[in-house]
Each structure stands twice: as structure tokens, then as C-alpha cells.
Enzyme design. Structure first.
Site, short mmCIF file in Angstrom:
data_model
loop_
_atom_site.label_atom_id
_atom_site.label_comp_id
_atom_site.label_asym_id
_atom_site.label_seq_id
_atom_site.Cartn_x
_atom_site.Cartn_y
_atom_site.Cartn_z
N LYS A 137 0.14 -41.01 24.07
CA LYS A 137 -0.58 -42.17 24.61
C LYS A 137 -1.81 -41.71 25.40
O LYS A 137 -2.89 -42.27 25.28
CB LYS A 137 0.35 -43.01 25.50
CG LYS A 137 1.45 -43.71 24.70
CD LYS A 137 2.56 -44.32 25.55
CE LYS A 137 3.67 -44.87 24.64
NZ LYS A 137 4.80 -45.47 25.37
N GLN A 161 7.23 -45.58 31.27
CA GLN A 161 7.88 -45.14 30.04
C GLN A 161 9.39 -45.35 30.14
O GLN A 161 10.02 -45.00 31.13
CB GLN A 161 7.56 -43.65 29.79
CG GLN A 161 8.09 -43.10 28.49
CD GLN A 161 7.45 -43.71 27.25
OE1 GLN A 161 6.33 -44.23 27.30
NE2 GLN A 161 8.16 -43.69 26.13
N ASP A 200 2.38 -53.12 27.80
CA ASP A 200 3.52 -53.04 26.87
C ASP A 200 3.88 -54.42 26.33
O ASP A 200 4.59 -54.52 25.32
CB ASP A 200 4.76 -52.49 27.61
CG ASP A 200 4.98 -51.00 27.40
OD1 ASP A 200 4.69 -50.51 26.29
OD2 ASP A 200 5.44 -50.34 28.34
N1 GUN Z 1 9.95 -46.05 25.13
C1 GUN Z 1 10.00 -46.11 23.78
N2 GUN Z 1 9.05 -46.94 23.30
C2 GUN Z 1 8.39 -47.42 24.38
C3 GUN Z 1 7.29 -48.32 24.54
O1 GUN Z 1 6.72 -48.86 23.58
N3 GUN Z 1 6.88 -48.55 25.82
C4 GUN Z 1 7.50 -47.98 26.89
N4 GUN Z 1 7.04 -48.30 28.09
N5 GUN Z 1 8.53 -47.16 26.77
C5 GUN Z 1 8.95 -46.87 25.53
#
Ligand code: GUN
Length: 287
Positions: free
Chosen positions: A54, A98, A121
Site C-alpha cells: 500500500k 491494518q 477502507d
Molecule cells: N487486512 C486484509 N485486508 C485488509 C484491508 O483491505 N484493509 C485493512 N485495513 N486490513 C486488511
């Protein structure tokens, strides 16, 4: 005829190029770069890889990334305080915590603490509610990315029958809402669903989002279906596979996403799009 592959890497690259161009135009007009803050609690190796991807994407498109690596024993209250500080910081447009968090955290409280305007998100009940009411603002990245992949096929999906397998808060449920919004007749299957094979055979669009290799034998796939495999499962021999047995599914489907290189890259690309959207929304709100 074997299925045509839906190239998630290529569609993600197009999305990133578009976001990058929009940010460059805004910068040339004197506006600041969007800023994404990522909070990573603990040392789960997969989470570290996801957050690194990311942050790399932020670098590519011109989004400023702020990163806080946090110890696994951080208290729940301390994490909420950090979110409050980022909520109050005018230079921060998006906040991403996350998941999964260590078990002493209350994930629902964490999600609800992030300002909906910074919830890149798309997990906050406000943003999910807006999607449910056909007024989406910030949309959960993976389902949003799947919709971009479906658009890329050029198939008019309105009125088609879809089956979403998996009813998680973050993927399955918002996926069903996105498909409904697109005029698709949508069924959700979950752990209590009976005769999954018959549901799959009926589906003109199949989205599998469970995280179980071999959940859907390819022989169940409806001939000519559009098949989207959201699952990413690492086998004992190191291979990455989806939830759908790929080879047999490819022989039957019209379109199919590969694993890896299908849905995965889209999640990150849509997060970049959401961060720019969040910045623009905050600008409009502040006049
Ligand atoms: N953990 C696995 N996929 C995601 C996601 O799309 N966003 C977040 N914040 N955590 C994750």
C-alpha cells in the site's frame, strides 16, 4: 473455448495511472498531495507485506504516506488516541488500520473511531450504510475493485444472476451491495447454505470470497460464467491459489480472474482512488 483472463494487474495499473494523473493536475494547480496514514499493530508477516504494498503504491501515484509501526502489546485506548489525533490532523486525508488486530482490540470500536470522511477502507457503518442506500461515498476497496474488473470485461451485467460466496463484513456483504447497485440479481452463500453446487451452477457471475482452497470445484461453474476469485490461499508447497479450482473453471467460464494477479492488485489500486476521493470530499466539506 477456454475463458479469457481478466488481467487485474493491467486494470490496477490503469487505475493507478489515472489517480496519478489526477493528483499531478491538482498539484500543478497548487493543491497539496493527498496523505494516507497507515497503522500497523504487531508483527504479522502478511500484514507487513500488505502495508508495504500500500505504501509503495502511494509513492507511485504521489500520495504522501505516513506510517506508524506499533507494538503488539499497544493498548486499545492508545490506539483509539492515535486515531483521534489523525482524525484531528487536517493534513491527513485517509486512515487505514491494518487488520487483523491482536485479539485484545475491539475491531468494531476501532472501525467506528475513524472519521467516516477519512475511512478509506470503507468499513465504517456510515460508508457501508451509504452503499446500502445507493449513495456510495467511500466504498470497500476489494468489492469496488471487483466492480472495476467486471466493467473491464465490457459485459453488460445489469439483470444477470450473481452468486457471492462468503458473507464477511469487509468483502462478501459489501460485494453483494455493489452488485445490487449495479442492477444484478444477487444471492449470497455462506456456511449455512445448502446445495452450494446448485447455487454455483445457476450463477452467471460467480464471486468466491471465503479463503478456502478447493471450495468450488471448477466442474460446478456454469458454462459461460464470469468468475471472480477473491480468495488468496498459500498451499503447503508455497503456491498461491484461489477458492475455485482454476483449471477446470477456466475450461467452462467465459471470463476468469487469475490468482495471483486478479483481484489482489485491485484492492490496493482502489485504496489509492479512495484516498484521493477522501481528500476531495474533505475539501468540499470545508468549502
Ligand atoms: N487486512 C486484509 N485486508 C485488509 C484491508 O483491505 N484493509 C485493512 N485495513 N486490513 C486488511
Amino acid at each position: 473455448m477456454p475463458a479469457q483472463l481478466i488481467d487485474g494487474k493491467a486494470v490496477a495499473a490503469q487505475t493507478l495511472a489515472d489517480v496519478q494523473a489526477q493528483i499531478a493536475t491538482r498539484r500543478a494547480a497548487g493543491l497539496r498531495a493527498p496523505c494516507l496514514a497507515t497503522l500497523l499493530v504487531g508483527d504479522d508477516p502478511a500484514s507487513h507485506v500488505y502495508v508495504r504494498n500500500k505504501r509503495d503504491a502511494c509513492g507511485k501515484v504521489g500520495i504522501t504516506s505516513r506510517h506508524e509501526p506499533l507494538p503488539a502489546d499497544l493498548s486499545h485506548a492508545a490506539l483509539l488516541d492515535m486515531i483521534d489525533a489523525l482524525n484531528a490532523d487536517d493534513e491527513v486525508d485517509g486512515i487505514l488500520v491494518q487488520f487483523p488486530l491482536p485479539s485484545h482490540f475491539n475491531t468494531t470500536e476501532v472501525i467506528e473511531r475513524i472519521l467516516p470522511t477519512k475511512d478509506v477502507d470503507g468499513f465504517h457503518p456510515y460508508n457501508l450504510g451509504r452503499l446500502a442506500q445507493r449513495q456510495p461515498v467511500l466504498r470497500p476497496c476489494t468489492p469496488y475493485g471487483v466492480m472495476a474488473l467486471l466493467a473491464h470485461t465490457g459485459v453488460n451485467i445489469k439483470g444477470m444472476r450473481a452468486l457471492v460466496i462468503g458473507a464477511s463484513n469487509h468483502v462478501g456483504r459489501p460485494m453483494a451491495l455493489e452488485l445490487l447497485l449495479a442492477g444484478v440479481t444477487t444471492t449470497t452463500a455462506h456456511r449455512f447454505t445448502r446445495n452450494l453446487d446448485q447455487e454455483v451452477a445457476n450463477a452467471e457471475i460467480l464471486v468466491a470470497a471465503v479463503g478456502k482452497p478447493g471450495l468450488v470445484p471448477g466442474a460446478w461453474v456454469r458454462p459461460g460464467a464470469i468468475v471472480i476469485d477473491v480468495g488468496i490461499n498459500r498451499l503447503a508447497d508455497g503456491r498461491l491459489v484461489g477458492d475455485i479450482t482454476a483449471e477446470a473453471a477456466r475450461a467452462r467460464a467465459a471470463w476468469i480472474t487469475p490468482v495471483p494477479g486478479g483481484v489482489g492488485p485491485m484492492t490496493v489500486a482502489m485504496l489509492m482512488r479512495n484516498t484521493l476521493t477522501a481528500q476531495q470530499g474533505r475539501e468540499r466539506a470545508s468549502g
